[in-house]
Design an enzyme around this catalytic site. Structure first.
Site, PDB file in Angstrom:
ATOM      1  N   ASP A 173      11.085 -14.369  -4.731  1.00  0.00           N
ATOM      2  CA  ASP A 173      11.698 -13.442  -5.674  1.00  0.00           C
ATOM      3  C   ASP A 173      12.138 -12.140  -4.994  1.00  0.00           C
ATOM      4  OD1 ASP A 173      11.363 -15.249  -7.677  1.00  0.00           O
ATOM      5  OD2 ASP A 173       9.742 -14.189  -8.703  1.00  0.00           O
ATOM      6  N   ASP A 223      12.333  -3.282 -11.264  1.00  0.00           N
ATOM      7  CA  ASP A 223      11.618  -2.140 -11.834  1.00  0.00           C
ATOM      8  C   ASP A 223      11.679  -0.912 -10.950  1.00  0.00           C
ATOM      9  OD1 ASP A 223       9.736  -2.695  -9.757  1.00  0.00           O
ATOM     10  OD2 ASP A 223       8.629  -4.040 -11.072  1.00  0.00           O
ATOM     11  N   ALA A 274      14.179  -8.797 -16.809  1.00  0.00           N
ATOM     12  CA  ALA A 274      13.985  -9.745 -15.707  1.00  0.00           C
ATOM     13  C   ALA A 274      12.740  -9.406 -14.906  1.00  0.00           C
ATOM     14  CB  ALA A 274      15.215  -9.755 -14.798  1.00  0.00           C
ATOM     15  N   THR A 294       8.074  -9.920 -15.858  1.00  0.00           N
ATOM     16  CA  THR A 294       7.038 -10.858 -15.409  1.00  0.00           C
ATOM     17  C   THR A 294       6.487 -10.487 -14.032  1.00  0.00           C
ATOM     18  OG1 THR A 294       8.811 -12.319 -14.623  1.00  0.00           O
ATOM     19  CG2 THR A 294       7.842 -12.824 -16.772  1.00  0.00           C
ATOM     20  N   TYR A 304       5.325  -6.683 -11.779  1.00  0.00           N
ATOM     21  CA  TYR A 304       4.257  -5.681 -11.847  1.00  0.00           C
ATOM     22  C   TYR A 304       3.965  -5.284 -13.294  1.00  0.00           C
ATOM     23  CZ  TYR A 304       1.573  -1.657  -9.998  1.00  0.00           C
ATOM     24  OH  TYR A 304       0.587  -0.763  -9.668  1.00  0.00           O
ATOM     25  N   SER A 314       1.419  -7.534 -14.720  1.00  0.00           N
ATOM     26  CA  SER A 314       0.095  -7.267 -14.144  1.00  0.00           C
ATOM     27  C   SER A 314      -0.558  -6.042 -14.778  1.00  0.00           C
ATOM     28  CB  SER A 314       0.208  -7.054 -12.631  1.00  0.00           C
ATOM     29  OG  SER A 314       0.713  -8.207 -11.993  1.00  0.00           O
TER      30      SER A 314
END
Length: 285
Positions: free
Chosen positions: A73, A148, A185, A188, A190, A193
């Site tokens: 990714d 992010d 997008a 899923t 950080y 988490s």
């Protein structure tokens, strides 16, 4: 951003591979597959393989009909941030560890391209985060994030104090380890988490998620496209996709929001986002 791929007239495809990886076998497989369709695979200059066409990063994106990202990714994210500049679609082939964003592995490439060159594929256009930066000397910069933006204290032993404003009014303030501003997008990554919500990839929204907040009342919030925030924090760093880092103190103003710019991702026709979530997160197990 392009929504249609002229699959009947593909002549050159650029390849970007994960840094410091040995994918000779996978690359040879890709070359052989694409040759069947009279398509040339192009490489970056730093790719150490003789008798191949090598280009710098900008030329590779300019002359390629689309770009293949081979890795995980992280590789795909860096490729996507470059791809929108040149209006190039991206195909992610998984050769990494997790792979929420990449779609298939090399052993499925033959079947994918057979379908692709018959027009059996689909595209998605997830939006990027825009980052408007104003330096203390008045100079302005602009950047984009696919996943992010992370704001954290430079000194990890102390608590971050982050103020967020909307239209010059204080929107919220965060005490804790930091703050995540995420695209759908990137929800899923950080964000997940840190107990942030999963938001459908194509939603026109973005997410603010506190990291280890010192207040139990602070919770993630989902905001709409067109909603711009100004972020202020002293002694903090902010990171774009975990790949580009800046000091907050170097800037007078940092504004973020969901951009109108998007990246075109080439997907297998049968890709099921919710099935991927179930498999990756072991839902129902």
């Amino acid at each position: 951003m392009q929504n249609k791929i002229d699959y009947k007239n593909i002549k050159k495809v650029g390849l970007v591979v994960r840094f410091n990886s040995n994918f000779d076998e996978e690359i040879s497989t890709l070359e052989n597959i694409l040759k069947k369709y009279n398509v040339e695979l192009l490489f970056l200059k730093n790719f150490k393989k003789p008798n191949l066409s090598h280009y710098d990063i900008d030329d590779l994106f300019k002359i390629s009909d689309f770009i293949i990202s081979l890795g995980g990714d992280g590789t795909l994210i860096s490729v996507c941030r470059k791809a929108w500049e040149y209006d190039r679609a991206v195909l992610g082939i998984h050769a990494g560890h997790l792979g929420f964003l990449t779609d298939f592995k090399m052993d499925q490439a033959e079947d994918f391209f057979q379908s692709f060159f018959c027009g059996h594929f689909k595209t998605e256009n997830p939006f990027l985060l825009s980052v408007h930066l104003k330096q203390k000397n008045g100079q302005k910069m602009k950047d984009y994030a696919f996943n992010d933006i992370i704001i954290k204290k430079e000194d990890q032993t102390s608590m971050a104090y982050i103020e967020v404003y909307h239209q010059d009014k204080k929107f919220n303030e965060y005490f804790g380890d930091g703050l995540i501003v995420s695209t759908p997008a990137g929800s899923t990554a950080y964000n997940l988490s840190a107990n942030g919500p999963i938001v459908y990839t194509l939603a026109q929204a973005f997410i603010l998620t506190p990291i280890c907040s010192h207040s139990l009342t602070q919770r993630p919030i989902v905001l709409p496209k067109g909603f711009e925030l100004e972020i202020r924090a002293k002694g903090c760093m902010f990171s774009i996709d975990g790949q580009k880092n800046y000091k907050m103190d170097d800037f007078k103003s940092i504004k973020v929001g969901l951009s109108h710019k998007s990246v075109t991702l080439i997907r297998p026709e049968n890709r099921d986002y919710f099935q991927i979530l179930k498999e990756k997160l072991n839902w129902g197990s």
